[in-house]
Design an enzyme around this catalytic site. Structure first.
Site, PDB file in Angstrom:
ATOM      1  CG  ASN A  13      -1.714   1.248   1.403  1.00 40.61           C
ATOM      2  OD1 ASN A  13      -1.806   2.045   0.462  1.00 40.61           O
ATOM      3  ND2 ASN A  13      -2.304   1.439   2.570  1.00 40.61           N
ATOM      4  CD1 TRP A  14       4.037   1.401  -2.528  1.00 34.49           C
ATOM      5  CD2 TRP A  14       4.066   2.492  -4.493  1.00 34.49           C
ATOM      6  NE1 TRP A  14       5.051   0.863  -3.281  1.00 34.49           N
ATOM      7  CE2 TRP A  14       5.088   1.522  -4.494  1.00 34.49           C
ATOM      8  CE3 TRP A  14       3.884   3.287  -5.623  1.00 34.49           C
ATOM      9  CZ2 TRP A  14       5.940   1.333  -5.583  1.00 34.49           C
ATOM     10  CZ3 TRP A  14       4.735   3.099  -6.712  1.00 34.49           C
ATOM     11  CH2 TRP A  14       5.749   2.139  -6.688  1.00 34.49           C
ATOM     12  CE  LYS A  15       0.081   3.406   4.778  1.00 33.11           C
ATOM     13  NZ  LYS A  15      -0.073   3.521   6.202  1.00 33.11           N
ATOM     14  CG  HIS A  99      -5.929   1.684   4.973  1.00 35.21           C
ATOM     15  ND1 HIS A  99      -5.510   2.613   5.889  1.00 35.21           N
ATOM     16  CD2 HIS A  99      -4.888   0.820   4.805  1.00 35.21           C
ATOM     17  CE1 HIS A  99      -4.258   2.327   6.245  1.00 35.21           C
ATOM     18  NE2 HIS A  99      -3.864   1.249   5.606  1.00 35.21           N
ATOM     19  CD  GLU A 101      -3.127   5.358   6.635  1.00 36.09           C
ATOM     20  OE1 GLU A 101      -3.082   5.480   5.409  1.00 36.09           O
ATOM     21  OE2 GLU A 101      -2.200   4.843   7.309  1.00 36.09           O
ATOM     22  CD  GLU A 171      -3.742  -2.936   7.093  1.00 38.69           C
ATOM     23  OE1 GLU A 171      -2.614  -3.181   6.658  1.00 38.69           O
ATOM     24  OE2 GLU A 171      -4.317  -1.860   6.898  1.00 38.69           O
ATOM     25  N   GLY A 177       1.863   1.875  10.674  1.00 40.05           N
ATOM     26  CA  GLY A 177       2.772   3.015  10.549  1.00 40.05           C
ATOM     27  C   GLY A 177       3.429   3.418  11.863  1.00 40.05           C
ATOM     28  CB  SER A 217       4.823  -2.165  11.844  1.00 41.89           C
ATOM     29  OG  SER A 217       4.327  -0.857  12.073  1.00 41.89           O
ATOM     30  N   GLY A 238       2.637  -1.300   4.235  1.00 40.76           N
ATOM     31  CA  GLY A 238       2.730   0.126   3.934  1.00 40.76           C
ATOM     32  C   GLY A 238       4.178   0.533   3.739  1.00 40.76           C
ATOM     33  N   GLY A 239       4.781   1.027   4.811  1.00 40.13           N
ATOM     34  CA  GLY A 239       6.140   1.586   4.760  1.00 40.13           C
ATOM     35  C   GLY A 239       7.153   0.729   4.013  1.00 40.13           C
TER      36      GLY A 239
END
Ligand code: PEP
Length: 257
Positions: A13-15, A99, A101, A171, A177, A217, A238-239
């Protein structure tokens, strides 16, 4: 993982990160570091504007492209929204919905997540449905109750045939994150619980066939242990999905018995 019954999926997930011009160099580096044999499907969910670039570059090393959100509406006066038909038309095969977010910053609730999942399924796109508890809910021992509810609501009105296209991503919000990962035991416990909820709704066979990912994470160091759990069928990352070498290491971590 249990490859006998279901697919292993590593989804990034590149956001709201990266530029279209960075996609090809990223894929080239990913390819260089990719394991020779691969036991999983790989997806990168990019901002919608980069999906065509990702599809083109991703062919190099069998990386599919996905979106990060979709409108629940088919078409019309919804400025700024992207429809499921538009995603399908440019070749997206997957799309994240629900998600945390989106839930947190855009007020998305479980009914909306359900409507979005259905909109995607109607166009042949696999929804990656995100669920997960907050730290407060975990501390109040409400994790499974809350996640059960989210799964039931997200899958409401989705039949067993459509379920085959769905992916669930567990998640925990407190792990996204933050650098705090759920332990392999915590993640396994909830993913097993999610499969049990799905079993109650659809029966044993469909439940056995659903891929359930862990996200929060996940990185090059902890992926192997998390992926070794029987009910964790991959990761939503993500990251670490922004770093080609780390992402390739996570992909390689699916090469285990
Ligand atoms: C995510 O955004 O879905 C996620 C899991 O992020 P991170 O891996 O950075 O925690």
């Amino acid at each position: 993982m249990n490859r006998k019954y279901r697919k292993t999926v590593i989804a990034g997930n590149w956001k709201m990160n990266m530029l279209a011009s960075e996609v090809k160099p990223f894929i080239e580096q990913l390819k260089e570091n990719m394991p020779k044999t691969r036991a999983c499907d790989v997806v990168l969910c990019t901002p919608a504007v980069m999906i065509p670039t990702m599809i083109k570059a991703g062919k190099e090393c069998k990386v599919a492209a996905g979106g990060q959100d979709v409108s629940k509406y088919e078409k019309g006066a919804y400025t700024g929204e992207v429809s499921a038909s538009q995603l399908a038309d440019i070749g997206a095969k997957y799309c994240i919905v629900g998600h945390s977010e989106r839930r947190q910053y855009h007020g998305e609730d479980d009914m909306l997540v359900n409507a979005k999942a259905k909109a995607l399924l109607a166009k042949g796109i696999s929804p990656i449905i995100c669920v997960g508890e907050s730290l407060e809910q975990r501390e109040m021992d409400l994790t499974m109750e809350y996640v059960d509810y989210q799964v039931k609501a997200a899958l409401n009105g989705i039949d067993a045939t459509q379920l085959r296209r769905c992916i669930i991503a567990y998640e925990p919000i407190w792990a996204i994150g933050t650098g705090k990962t759920a332990t392999a035991e915590q993640a396994q416990e909830v993913c097993e619980g999610i499969r049990a909820v799905i079993r109650k709704i659809y029966g044993a066979r469909p439940a056995r066939a659903v891929s359930i990912l862990y996200g929060g994470s996940m990185n090059a160091k902890n992926a192997y242990e998390l992926l070794a759990q029987p009910d964790i069928d991959g990761g939503l990352i993500g990251g670490a999905s922004l770093k080609p070498v780390d992402f390739a290491t996570i992909i390689a971590a699916t090469n285990q018995e």
